[in-house]
Every structure is written in C-alpha cells, then in structure tokens.
Design an enzyme around this catalytic site. Structure first.
Site, PDB file in Angstrom:
ATOM      1  N   LEU A 110      -3.782  26.524  84.482  1.00  0.00           N
ATOM      2  CA  LEU A 110      -3.589  27.477  83.387  1.00  0.00           C
ATOM      3  C   LEU A 110      -2.250  27.364  82.674  1.00  0.00           C
ATOM      4  CD1 LEU A 110      -5.296  30.646  84.891  1.00  0.00           C
ATOM      5  CD2 LEU A 110      -6.254  28.832  83.456  1.00  0.00           C
ATOM      6  N   LEU A 112       0.640  25.106  80.291  1.00  0.00           N
ATOM      7  CA  LEU A 112       0.845  23.940  79.421  1.00  0.00           C
ATOM      8  C   LEU A 112       1.540  22.847  80.223  1.00  0.00           C
ATOM      9  CD1 LEU A 112       2.195  25.034  75.926  1.00  0.00           C
ATOM     10  CD2 LEU A 112       0.034  23.913  76.472  1.00  0.00           C
ATOM     11  N   HIS A 129     -12.644  21.757  79.857  1.00  0.00           N
ATOM     12  CA  HIS A 129     -12.679  23.100  79.274  1.00  0.00           C
ATOM     13  C   HIS A 129     -14.134  23.586  79.305  1.00  0.00           C
ATOM     14  CE1 HIS A 129     -11.270  26.460  76.903  1.00  0.00           C
ATOM     15  NE2 HIS A 129     -12.376  26.347  76.192  1.00  0.00           N
ATOM     16  N   GLU A 199     -20.219  20.865  84.893  1.00  0.00           N
ATOM     17  CA  GLU A 199     -18.908  20.372  85.357  1.00  0.00           C
ATOM     18  C   GLU A 199     -19.061  19.522  86.615  1.00  0.00           C
ATOM     19  OE1 GLU A 199     -16.025  23.942  83.718  1.00  0.00           O
ATOM     20  OE2 GLU A 199     -16.621  23.984  85.815  1.00  0.00           O
TER      21      GLU A 199
HETATM   22  C1  GRF Z   1     -13.682  25.592  85.322  1.00  0.00           C
HETATM   23  O1  GRF Z   1     -14.707  26.296  84.696  1.00  0.00           O
HETATM   24  C2  GRF Z   1     -12.994  24.692  84.352  1.00  0.00           C
HETATM   25  O2  GRF Z   1     -13.803  24.257  83.311  1.00  0.00           O
HETATM   26  C3  GRF Z   1     -11.930  25.585  83.790  1.00  0.00           C
HETATM   27  O3  GRF Z   1     -11.530  26.399  84.859  1.00  0.00           O
HETATM   28  C4  GRF Z   1     -12.590  26.518  85.788  1.00  0.00           C
HETATM   29  C5  GRF Z   1     -12.045  26.140  87.137  1.00  0.00           C
HETATM   30  O4  GRF Z   1     -12.910  26.508  88.167  1.00  0.00           O
HETATM   31  N1  GRF Z   1     -10.899  24.832  83.155  1.00  0.00           N
HETATM   32  P1  GRF Z   1     -12.657  25.971  89.639  1.00  0.00           P
HETATM   33  O5  GRF Z   1     -11.246  26.385  90.028  1.00  0.00           O
HETATM   34  O6  GRF Z   1     -12.816  24.498  89.595  1.00  0.00           O
HETATM   35  O7  GRF Z   1     -13.671  26.623  90.497  1.00  0.00           O
END
Ligand code: GRF
Length: 227
Positions: A110, A112, A129, A199
């Site tokens: 989270l 930069l 993302h 993902e």
């Molecule tokens: C995921 O949805 C990813 O796309 C976003 O943050 C979330 C992370 O989830 N950037 P996790 O920590 O991998 O469970």
C-alpha cells in the site's frame, strides 16, 4: 573400496558444482505486501515447482500483516520496515542485495515505491491492481474500496490489471488484464471473490513471463494481453 570412495567423492563434487550453477542462475523475486498475503502464498507455491525462479524474501511495512505468517509457513524469510525506510529506499535496496533479488512483485503493497528502488529495478517491478485500470485506481483505491466503487458505479465488468510500477499509484505501463462479469445483485464481496480467482490464476504466470523477458523493456512494450 578406496576406488569406490574416490568415485563417490568425485560424484558428490560434481553434484555440488551443478547445484551451485543452478543456484547462481536462479532468478530471485522479492514480494512486497501489506495485507493478508494470499497472493504471496500462491506465488511462492507456484515457483516452488519451477527450477529457475524462486521467491527469496518478503518485505512489508506492517509487522502484524498476515503475509509474514504465510511466508514463515513456507520457509521464506520476511522482514518489516517502517514506511519512512521504504520511502527513503536505500536500506531496502541493501536487503534486496543481501538476497540477490532480481525482480520485485507488489502484491497488496500500500505504499508508493521510492524512486531509488524504481531506478535500481527499472522494468523489473510489477504490481497487481484488483480492477481494470485506468478505472478505479489511484491513492485510496485498494482492497474492498475498489470493489465497492465498481458495484456503486454499476459496472458490468471488472477484473485485474498487472502493470509495471512507476513513481505514481497505479500508473505504470499495463502488461496484462483479465476480466470477469459483474452481475446485477453482486455485492462487493462477490466481486472480490471473482477478482481473487483471476489473481491466483494469472499473476504467477505473468510474473514468470516477466522474469523470462517476454515483455521486453518498457520502451519496447507491445505485449499488453487482455483476456
Ligand atoms: C489483492 O486483491 C491485490 O490485487 C491488491 O491487494 C490485494 C492483496 O490481497 N493489490 P492479498 O494480501 O494477496 O490477500
């Protein structure tokens, strides 16, 4: 007997040399994350099955993030650094050098990324993302906030975007997108479940392609894939 022992030691030496060569050639990934780490776990497991690529280390800005437990359970070292240290960048670069890291993957990170790190890892840092950028991106757009915004906007489709990382949130060159439908009546949680499935399915494969140089450099980028 002595001949047998000699042969055995020769064989052991060859194995050691071979093992060292494989280790040296192995491409090493660092994962940065601030959350529960389900993607990190999935990525670590995926590369356990691939000889030439390994997740070497996990870094986080949160000491109580679930990502540490998941890394520990899979025998991957993980470290916490303050937000200031991440922002400054040099101590992070030292840690990455200690683990011979070639590529950085952001999975729910989270903060930069420091320009110092971006310069050192140009074309070698990617982020995932949980929406179809450029929609629903930017500061404050993470986790459930993204899915709530997608539902509120009555989108009929969402998905994932994997992109190179630059100095601004969610603005690097996009290399991959995959989509899923948003049905009438879907809640933000329903959308999150579908997006997570995308993902887990695609992120490790895209990372593997990046490590294997399938995307070229940002300047030569022509390989955005949309599924
Ligand atoms: C995921 O949805 C990813 O796309 C976003 O943050 C979330 C992370 O989830 N950037 P996790 O920590 O991998 O469970």
């Amino acid at each position: 007997m002595r001949i047998l022992a000699h042969k055995f030691s020769l064989c052991a030496k060859r194995m050691l040399v071979l093992f060292t060569i494989v280790l040296l050639r192995m491409q090493k990934i660092a994962i940065f994350g601030s959350g529960t780490g389900t993607n990190a776990e999935n990525i670590i497991k995926y590369f356990e099955e691939i000889d030439s690529i390994r997740v070497a280390v996990v870094l986080s800005n949160k000491k109580d993030a679930g990502i540490h437990d998941r890394a520990r359970n899979l025998d991957i070292p993980s470290f916490t650094f303050s937000c200031t240290t991440f922002r400054e960048g040099r101590v992070i670069l030292d840690k990455l050098a200690e683990y011979h890291v070639d590529f950085i993957v952001l999975a729910g990170f989270l903060q930069l990324i420091s320009p110092v790190i971006i310069d050192a890892y140009r074309d070698r840092i990617i982020n995932i993302h949980p929406a179809l950028l450029p929609k629903f991106g930017g500061k404050g757009m993470y986790g459930s906030y993204v899915h709530e915004a997608v539902v509120a906007a009555k989108e009929t489709e969402t998905g994932i975007t994997i992109h190179y990382v630059n100095e601004r949130y969610d603005e690097g060159v996009i290399i991959f997108q995959a989509t899923c439908p948003v049905l009438p009546g879907d809640t933000a949680d329903d959308v999150a479940t579908k997006v997570h499935a995308l993902e887990y399915k695609y992120f490790p494969q895209v990372i593997e392609n990046m490590v294997n140089g399938k995307f070229g450099t940002i300047g030569a980028m022509q390989s955005k894939v949309i599924i």
